[in-house]
Design a protein around this motif. Structure first.
Motif, PDB file in Angstrom:
ATOM      1  N   LEU A   1       0.229  19.752  -4.677  1.00 42.01           N
ATOM      2  CA  LEU A   1       1.123  20.705  -5.478  1.00 42.01           C
ATOM      3  C   LEU A   1       1.094  20.291  -6.634  1.00 42.01           C
ATOM      4  N   GLY A   2       0.690  21.066  -7.878  1.00 35.17           N
ATOM      5  CA  GLY A   2       0.890  20.830  -9.130  1.00 35.17           C
ATOM      6  C   GLY A   2       0.954  22.017  -9.838  1.00 35.17           C
ATOM      7  N   SER A   3       0.325  22.436 -11.019  1.00 37.27           N
ATOM      8  CA  SER A   3       0.515  23.311 -12.072  1.00 37.27           C
ATOM      9  C   SER A   3      -0.361  24.323 -11.889  1.00 37.27           C
ATOM     10  N   SER A   4      -1.329  24.442 -10.896  1.00 37.00           N
ATOM     11  CA  SER A   4      -2.392  25.439 -10.871  1.00 37.00           C
ATOM     12  C   SER A   4      -2.756  25.547  -9.470  1.00 37.00           C
ATOM     13  N   GLU A   5      -3.481  26.783  -9.203  1.00 39.03           N
ATOM     14  CA  GLU A   5      -4.018  26.895  -7.674  1.00 39.03           C
ATOM     15  C   GLU A   5      -5.555  26.909  -7.887  1.00 39.03           C
ATOM     16  N   GLY A   6      -6.183  26.326  -6.754  1.00 40.95           N
ATOM     17  CA  GLY A   6      -7.435  26.154  -6.936  1.00 40.95           C
ATOM     18  C   GLY A   6      -8.001  24.935  -6.181  1.00 40.95           C
ATOM     19  N   GLN A   7      -9.077  24.007  -6.968  1.00 46.05           N
ATOM     20  CA  GLN A   7      -9.474  22.876  -6.280  1.00 46.05           C
ATOM     21  C   GLN A   7      -9.405  22.115  -7.500  1.00 46.05           C
ATOM     22  N   GLU A   8      -9.172  20.525  -7.355  1.00 42.90           N
ATOM     23  CA  GLU A   8      -9.189  19.739  -8.532  1.00 42.90           C
ATOM     24  C   GLU A   8      -9.537  18.430  -8.035  1.00 42.90           C
ATOM     25  N   VAL A   9      -9.923  17.510  -8.809  1.00 44.69           N
ATOM     26  CA  VAL A   9     -10.458  15.967  -8.328  1.00 44.69           C
ATOM     27  C   VAL A   9      -9.240  15.136  -8.554  1.00 44.69           C
TER      28      VAL A   9
END
Length: 250
Positions: free
Chosen positions: A100-108
């Motif tokens: 969980l963070g500041s955006s939806e999608g995929q991150e490293v």
């Protein structure tokens, strides 16, 4: 039979953690203070659950009428202890493999490695970070692609209609979690236990006090667990890692 075994194991683990929190530096003492914050029937979100020490403690406190959403993107975290203790199991625990963070999608997610073993507790999402920051002390790192979401979207997707308590340990990205959950925080006014350390937040371009200011502007006060009680404080220091934010009465 299996459910009974899970309940017995959970009670034993939670009890052992309380003892370790009192007598050793290996378990955070704030675990003891949760009993003054969390009530039976509460709905909680454990962000950055890791092995699940907070999850199992919260599970015991909220009881059968409550729910704990245990959020951990790294499914390979602590495999041996996870299998042995199973702290993230329980009839009132829902596990989620997402960051969980500041955006939806995929991150490293950057995972430091020491002596060939991933130090998953120091992992962080690299989006928006200026290098390794405090993790430069590790000579080796691996990158893992994880699914990401915001607290607002997470609660909507999982039908969360009540939220009483949030714990977040996200290695410096606390402000991003708060910003991604602004509507949820305004709506439910949950208590929040956040790990906030200056050495970690710097890589994201803000200061530890920015977290306290963000919540202060929304009517929250800050406390720390000190000598067996939650004690009001007015600033974040290097001497304490975990801070409890509670909403002021309206």
């Amino acid at each position: 039979m299996i459910e009974n075994l899970t309940e017995v194991r959970g009670a034993a683990v939670a009890g052992a953690l309380r003892v370790l929190a009192r007598l050793t530096p290996f378990v955070e003492p704030e675990l003891i203070g949760l009993r003054e914050v969390v009530r039976p029937g509460d709905v909680c979100v454990d962000i950055g659950a890791a092995l699940g020490l907070y999850t199992v403690t919260l599970s015991r406190l909220v009881g059968p009428s409550g729910t704990v959403h245990s959020v951990e993107p790294l499914v390979f975290a602590h495999p041996a202890l996870s299998y042995l203790l199973r702290p993230r199991e329980g009839r009132n625990v829902v596990r989620h493999s997402v960051a969980l963070g500041s955006s939806e999608g995929q991150e490293v997610m950057s995972v430091p490695v020491r002596h060939g073993t991933p130090v998953t507790g120091r992992s962080f999402l690299t989006a928006g970070a200026d290098g390794l920051g405090s993790n430069a002390e590790f000579s080796e790192h691996v990158e893992v692609l994880v699914r990401t979401d915001t607290l607002d979207r997470f609660c909507a997707a999982n039908g969360v209609e009540r939220l009483d308590f949030v714990k977040a340990d996200v290695e410096g990205a606390e402000l991003r979690v708060l910003q991604g959950g602004e509507d949820t925080i305004e709506r439910f006014r949950p208590k929040l236990l956040l790990e906030v350390e200056e050495r970690h937040v710097r890589r994201f371009g803000y200061r530890a006090d920015d977290v306290a200011s963000w919540l202060g502007e929304r009517g929250y006060r800050m406390s720390v667990w000190h000598r067996g009680a939650w004690t009001r404080v007015d600033r974040i220091t290097d001497r304490v890692r975990n801070y409890l934010f509670t909403p002021l009465p309206t």
